[in-house]
Structures are given as structure tokens and as C-alpha cells.
Design an enzyme around this catalytic site. Sequence first.
Site, PDB file in Angstrom:
ATOM      1  N   LYS A   8      52.565 -46.165   1.119  1.00 45.33           N
ATOM      2  CA  LYS A   8      52.982 -46.196   2.631  1.00 45.33           C
ATOM      3  C   LYS A   8      54.528 -47.015   2.854  1.00 45.33           C
ATOM      4  CE  LYS A   8      49.242 -45.099   4.670  1.00 45.33           C
ATOM      5  NZ  LYS A   8      48.144 -44.840   3.739  1.00 45.33           N
TER       6      LYS A   8
HETATM    7  C1  PLP Z   1      47.292 -44.151   2.581  1.00 49.50           C
HETATM    8  C2  PLP Z   1      46.681 -43.673   1.376  1.00 49.50           C
HETATM    9  C3  PLP Z   1      46.260 -43.405   0.639  1.00 49.50           C
HETATM   10  C4  PLP Z   1      46.066 -41.524   1.505  1.00 49.50           C
HETATM   11  O1  PLP Z   1      46.994 -40.835   1.632  1.00 49.50           O
HETATM   12  P1  PLP Z   1      47.792 -39.849   2.524  1.00 49.50           P
HETATM   13  O2  PLP Z   1      48.636 -39.118   3.080  1.00 49.50           O
HETATM   14  O3  PLP Z   1      46.993 -39.923   3.889  1.00 49.50           O
HETATM   15  O4  PLP Z   1      46.862 -39.106   1.744  1.00 49.50           O
HETATM   16  C5  PLP Z   1      45.931 -43.507  -0.334  1.00 49.50           C
HETATM   17  N1  PLP Z   1      45.602 -44.281  -1.428  1.00 49.50           N
HETATM   18  C6  PLP Z   1      45.990 -45.424  -0.249  1.00 49.50           C
HETATM   19  C7  PLP Z   1      45.700 -46.620  -0.879  1.00 49.50           C
HETATM   20  C8  PLP Z   1      47.248 -45.397   0.771  1.00 49.50           C
HETATM   21  O5  PLP Z   1      46.832 -46.470   1.042  1.00 49.50           O
END
Ligand code: PLP
Length: 463
Positions: free
Chosen positions: A113
Site C-alpha cells: 500500500k
Molecule cells: C491490501 C492488501 C492486499 C489486498 O489488496 P487489494 O488491492 O485490496 O486487492 C493483499 N495483501 C496485503 C498485504 C495487503 O495489505
Amino acid sequence: MKYISTRGDQAERGFSDILLEGLAPDGGLYLPKAYPQVDDATLTRWRGLAYADLAFEILSLYIDDIPADDLRAITCRVYTPEVFGTKEITPLTWLGEGLALEGLSNGPTLAFKDMAMQLLGALFEYELGRRGETLNILGATSGDTGSAAEYAMRGKQGVRVFMLSPHGRMSPFQQAQMFSLQDANIHNIAIEGVFDDCQDIVKAVSNDLVFKREHRIGTVNSINWARLLAQVVYYFAGYFQATKTNGEKVSFTVPSGNFGNVCAGHVARMMGLPVDKLVVATNENDVLDEFFRTGAYKPRGTADTHETSSPSMDISKASNFERFVFDLLGRDAARVMQAFTSAGFQLTADEHAAIARFGFSSGRSTHADRVATIRRCHAEHGVVIDPHTADGLKVALEQRDPAVPMLVLETALPAKFAATIVEALGTEPPRPAGLEGIEQLPKRVKVMAPDVGAVKAYIHAHV
Ligand SMILES: *Cc1c(COP(=O)(O)O)cnc(C)c1O
């Protein structure tokens, strides 16, 4: 570039307008009117670029209301080896022939993120400064999103963050990451309740339109188009690292929750990046896997959402999914409106067949699969992966075509999810330098009852 809503609102908006907004007024999501196309000559030119320059090139196809020099200054400030750990920013780690992890989690909070949120922080500061406005971001987090938002917005002019989290329920490492921030514009509020209580409070505050306007409340959730756009860049960056010429194809497997990460892969493919397959990996919360296999979309409520050891994928109503369905249904906004305002929907046989033309397929993984995959990856390659990445690797191993390189997106570092690593390997995961002992740092957090009025009063007193 103008942006339209997936539900048919005809007003065409510019990038800067939708940057600070969530949903379109008709409840839809924003998408570009058309995907810019990149030809072979463009791919060749981009192949040698540094990540920050590649980001500038891709972003500038979608952003025409920020001067090019300003945009380039922003991408160069955000995507640096100092912040992301390597010159490549998203380096590949090969696990034998034709299979690699693309590292997206070497940013400040050790999850992918950061890739988008760091850019969002810089864009918010820029746009608010240009308008002479301020924004108070209110959010709820169970871990990754809240810390990524706080590290992106800390010390930024014109932005404050009020982040609600369930008291005592995040991992000690996640709590330490967030609560050790001492920046005056970051407010941690630990709610005596569960994640849904936090989410309900955010909704209640956002639905009070007078309070929302007077206190300039905004969000940074995963439907934000700028976050998705930032993620498009690393599909190109991964492709260039994995190939020598533009004639080659690459596939990606993406551990998925809200469908934001893999939706960026869809955008990259629609632009003309030579992507063979986009494989959606889910955990036990497998609404999306069911959809891709059967054509039936049956979102579930909180009560039917399992708590798993890949918690950032514990989602049963993926907020970005509507964007892909809009394209799948030939951009028929009336059908999208109908599909997403009812309890679920079923594709026709022709529509289901079209999924393959968009490159999509899917698979699911369980706790036992995660543990086994973490063990196997460690034993065979000496690489420790986190539980979410393990869901991706498990599904990638099932679905890969030996003739096409497969890149598994690594979405977090194992240090964030120590308990599952200890279960799989019997040892604590490695921790990046500088984060040893963060649990001992002084904490800055306000513990509160799950009371909307009290949260509003706190915000009012601190803006
Ligand atoms: C947010 C997240 C996901 C999922 O990603 P999306 O964009 O919501 O599909 C997967 N793994 C981790 C570690 C995350 O923080």
C-alpha cells in the site's frame, strides 16, 4: 484525460477534481473515458527508464491538469531508493526458471500500500496547497491501510489524519508502527471494539453531511483513482525487468482483497502492456474466485467473512471490482448500476466467456496452503514470504504456463505477520534494519469508547 462514472453519470471530471473525492455522485467509481494506448516504440523508450521517470510517463497520460514539471518533481521525490530500499523500487526475486516475486513492500510500512499511498500524500499536499485548502482524513483500519496512510501524510502541509483502529486487536508490530508516530498532524484513535465498530463510526461521521463539510472530512480508501493509477506503474516495471523484448508476454498473480491491486494490472493490460494472464488469488474469503470460475457474483456480509491468517484479504465485497465489471460488460453503465445495487448478479454464458479475453483467471488458498507454501519457498529458495504473498504463490504454482514468465506480487514483508511465520518455520521472521525494538517506543494514541459523538468531539477539538 476526463473521468466518467461506472454508473452512467455523464459529467466528465478532471484528475484534480476526483483526486480528493471518493465515489462519483451516482455511487459509481471513476474511470478514464478511454485507456491511453502504448505502442511498441513507447514501450521501447520506457524500457530503460528509472522507476520515477516511468511513473511520470504513465501518470502524465492520465493527468493533464498538473503541469508536467510539477508532476515530475512529485514522482522523483516519492519513488526514491531511500524510501523504497532499492534502485529498482520494485525488484524481482527469481524462484527458479520463469517464476519471480515482484517486491512491492519495501516502503516505510512494509506493505504494497505504500507504493500508492506515498504518491497520494504528495499529490494531496500539492493540490491542497494549490487551492489553499485543508483536508482532515478520517479512516478505519485493521492494520495495513492505516499505517500506510499515516506514513504518507505525516508532516504534510494541509492534511491531518484521524485513524480509528480496534483497541488491542492489531499485531504488536502494527500497533507500534502507527502509535509511535509523534507528528502533530497524525491522530491515532483506538476504539474499544472490533474493526466493524470503527468502520461504522467512519460511516456515521461521513453521513453527517453538515459535520463533514464544516470539518472538511475526506478519505484515502482503495477506490481512490490516484491510488489505482500509481499501482499501474509497477506492472510495467515488473514487465521490463522480466523480459528483454516487447514481443514477450508475462503473467501476474495477485493476492487480492478489495481488487485494487489486480485492477491496476487490468488497466496496464488495457493500455497494451503484453500481459498474458492476470490471476486473482483469494484466501478462504473466495467471493472473487467463485465469480471468475462460475460467473456468479455473491458478495457476503461481515458475519460470513472469515478471520484468516492473511487478514488484509479478509474481504467479501471488493470495492474496486465494479471497475472491471464495467469494462467486462462493454461499459454498459445501466447494467452495472443494476448489478451493483442488487444483492448479486450472474453473468450470461457469453459474458463469462469474455473473462478469458481480459486475461483473468483465479484460484484460492487456505491456512494450511499458506503454511505449506511458506515452508516450501523457504526450503527450496531460502526466501521467507508473508502469508498474503504465500496465497499468491500457491495459486501461481497451480496456474502457471511454463512458456510464460509468472510474476507473483509480494504484498507485505513477513515481519508484519510474525505469528504465521513462527508457525511455518519455527523462527521469527527477519526484521528490516531500523525497526528493531519499535514496540518499546513511546506511543501516541487516544483510547475511546465506540461512540460517534465522542469521535466527532475529538475531531472538532483538533482541527
Ligand atoms: C491490501 C492488501 C492486499 C489486498 O489488496 P487489494 O488491492 O485490496 O486487492 C493483499 N495483501 C496485503 C498485504 C495487503 O495489505
